[in-house]
Design an enzyme around this catalytic site. Structure first.
Site, PDB file in Angstrom:
ATOM      1  N   SER A 122      15.193  20.964 -15.589  1.00  0.00           N
ATOM      2  CA  SER A 122      13.573  21.719 -15.642  1.00  0.00           C
ATOM      3  C   SER A 122      14.084  22.723 -16.469  1.00  0.00           C
ATOM      4  CB  SER A 122      13.110  21.881 -14.718  1.00  0.00           C
ATOM      5  OG  SER A 122      12.375  23.055 -14.807  1.00  0.00           O
ATOM      6  N   GLU A 177       9.804   7.805 -16.642  1.00  0.00           N
ATOM      7  CA  GLU A 177       8.444   8.145 -16.706  1.00  0.00           C
ATOM      8  C   GLU A 177       7.809   7.751 -18.208  1.00  0.00           C
ATOM      9  OE1 GLU A 177       7.591  11.887 -13.909  1.00  0.00           O
ATOM     10  OE2 GLU A 177       8.981  12.117 -15.640  1.00  0.00           O
ATOM     11  N   HIS A 201       0.936  -1.365  -0.015  1.00  0.00           N
ATOM     12  CA  HIS A 201       0.095   0.050   0.080  1.00  0.00           C
ATOM     13  C   HIS A 201       0.819   1.300   0.025  1.00  0.00           C
ATOM     14  CE1 HIS A 201      -3.301  -2.805   1.284  1.00  0.00           C
ATOM     15  NE2 HIS A 201      -2.393  -3.234   2.161  1.00  0.00           N
ATOM     16  N   LYS A 247      16.073  21.096 -10.475  1.00  0.00           N
ATOM     17  CA  LYS A 247      15.509  19.765 -10.814  1.00  0.00           C
ATOM     18  C   LYS A 247      16.116  18.646 -11.669  1.00  0.00           C
ATOM     19  CE  LYS A 247      11.147  19.448 -11.041  1.00  0.00           C
ATOM     20  NZ  LYS A 247      10.169  18.690 -10.313  1.00  0.00           N
TER      21      LYS A 247
END
Ligand code: ARG
Length: 478
Positions: A279, A292, A158, A285
């Site tokens: 970024s 992804e 979970h 970043k």
């Protein structure tokens, strides 16, 4: 106006331009050229062997096809939508090059069994390439797991900290998933080993053809025993798509793990610059874009499979032109499979794992709680439900007092348990937790060793064989 197409005799007009656009497949099926030439050559060889065409015609066809292949490979061949597909392009060019003999190639054959044969050959090649890549991924995961066999990792359920495990055990959990994908791929290969050639349009040929001969020459193991089934069947493609879909669900899920592990909040891994991007606005970043994108690409692989299923579901018997679309889904998925396996492999080469960070989280997540309950059961004969309650009491106390289980004093434990039981310190030592797990398949070092041995025997490598792959990425290179 006389049609320039291969069925000119029956037609006096040309298709409209939108019809031509809908009809053409050359823009995507040109990648079948090699298998198409291979299958045509063997078909012609069989025709000559059966005295359906002359040996001279076959020689001309064989040489002509070699020339056409060279023209395609050197980029000389102009593809035009008017000629619809790769089969027509090759046959037309062959006839231009060798004359009348070229017109005899299509004897006893239809584009229906031709395209089916080509696609079987193409899928077989794609499967061999995927198998090689998958085996090297499995080797890489195994080696990575072996190199982290003693490191502590956290098992989550979970998305909440559950229990300490060995990092090697975590990594091997993916080995087994990808190993099952390999088994599925091998099943798909078996399905692609039947030859449709000779089924012609759907009812067989009006010539004394020898289907077993072309089968053997083309490296198939069997023929389709029914010509109607042979031209209709796309099961072997469904099997390949199911393999790809399942593979990508695994790739997507491991990517998701890595995306989460690499957040600043978790900090369990870092991916190097090779597989991350910055970024354009936030200089600090480092985004896990490649992971992804692999997660994102799983959507189109699943979509391709779904497209094929929907395409097939209402089709009447034998060949229908809808089937031409199968190649759109197939080719894209073949490309994604190659890129997906390479991509995951590159990510794995560029990850640094930080087990110490994981230990902090395990401490914060009270991950010793199950071990404490189990200790009370085995050492003091406490019933498990009661032991669960006693362990939970320690957790609640820690939570209320901003402590971790590892920092509880013997005095605090004695007070919470009303002096009934003591707790040896090693039960609170997270690093010793995996070693207490029993039974095959658990995260104990012994079980992990058994997994390594089995894995090695399954993928056929020698223990500790240095891989040809680049060395595992280390934190110092960050
Ligand atoms: N380009 C076609 C395909 O990929 C070849 C078969 C055409 N057959 C036909 N009966 N029109 O399916």
């Amino acid at each position: 106006m006389q049609s320039s197409s291969m069925w000119g005799g029956r037609f006096s007009g040309k298709p409209s331009s939108v019809a031509e656009q809908i009809s053409e497949s050359i823009s995507f099926d040109n990648r079948l050229y090699k298998v198409d030439i291979q299958a045509s050559t063997e078909h012609a060889r069989m025709l000559a062997r059966q005295n359906i065409i002359t040996q001279e015609d076959f020689d001309a066809i064989e040489n002509g096809l070699k020339m056409v292949k060279k023209e395609i490979e050197s980029g000389q061949m102009q593809f035009s939508p008017e000629l619809e597909d790769i089969h027509m392009h090759i046959e037309k060019r062959l006839t231009e090059v060798i004359g009348d003999a070229g017109k005899r190639l299509h004897t006893g054959r239809s584009r229906n069994d031709q395209v089916a044969t080509d696609t079987h050959l193409y899928v077989r090649e794609a499967i061999s390439a995927a198998e090689e890549k998958l085996l090297s991924l499995l080797r890489q995961i195994l080696e990575l797991a072996q190199s982290h066999k003693d490191d502590i990792w956290a098992g989550y359920t979970h998305l909440q900290i559950a229990q300490p495990v060995l990092l090697g055990h975590y990594l091997m959990s993916w080995f087994w998933a990808f190993y099952r994908d390999l088994e599925l791929l091998r099943f798909a290969r078996r399905e692609s080993m039947r030859s449709p050639l000779g089924a012609a349009a759907m009812g067989g040929a009006n010539y004394p053809i020898d289907r077993d001969y072309t089968k053997t020459r083309l490296g198939f193991e069997a023929i389709y025993e029914n010509s109607m089934d042979a031209v209709a069947n796309r099961d072997y493609q469904m099997s390949f798509h199911f393999f790809a879909t399942r593979l990508f669900i695994h790739i997507s899920r491991i990517s998701e793990d890595f995306i989460f592990y690499s957040t600043a909040e978790a900090g369990y891994i870092r991916m190097s610059d090779a597989v991350t991007t910055g970024s354009s606005i936030m200089p600090q970043k480092k985004n896990p874009d490649i992971a992804e994108l692999l997660r994102g690409k799983s959507a189109r692989v699943i979509g391709n499979f779904l497209s094929l299923l929907v395409n097939l579901k209402g089709l009447p018997s034998t060949y229908n032109r809808d089937l031409q679309e199968d190649k759109v889904y197939l080719f894209d998925t073949v490309d994604q499979v190659a890129m997906g396996i390479d991509g995951l492999s590159e990510i794995l080469r560029n990850i640094a794992f930080f087990p110490d960070k994981m230990i902090q989280s395990l401490e914060k997540g009270f991950a010793q709680a199950t071990d404490i309950a189990d200790y009370l059961v085995s050492a003091h004969g406490v019933a498990f439900r009661e032991a669960h309650e006693l362990s939970g009491r320690l957790v609640r106390y820690c939570e209320e007092n901003a402590k971790t289980l590892g920092t509880l004093s013997d005095g605090e434990i004695a007070e919470l348990w009303q002096g009934k039981f003591t707790l040896p310190r090693e039960i609170l030592d997270l690093r010793q937790s995996p070693g207490r797990r029993q039974g095959r398949g658990s995260t104990s070092p012994q079980s992990l060793g058994e997994q390594f041995a089995l894995a090695i025997s399954l993928i056929g490598i020698k223990e500790q064989k240095p891989s040809g792959a680049r060395p595992v990425f280390r934190p110092s290179t960050l």
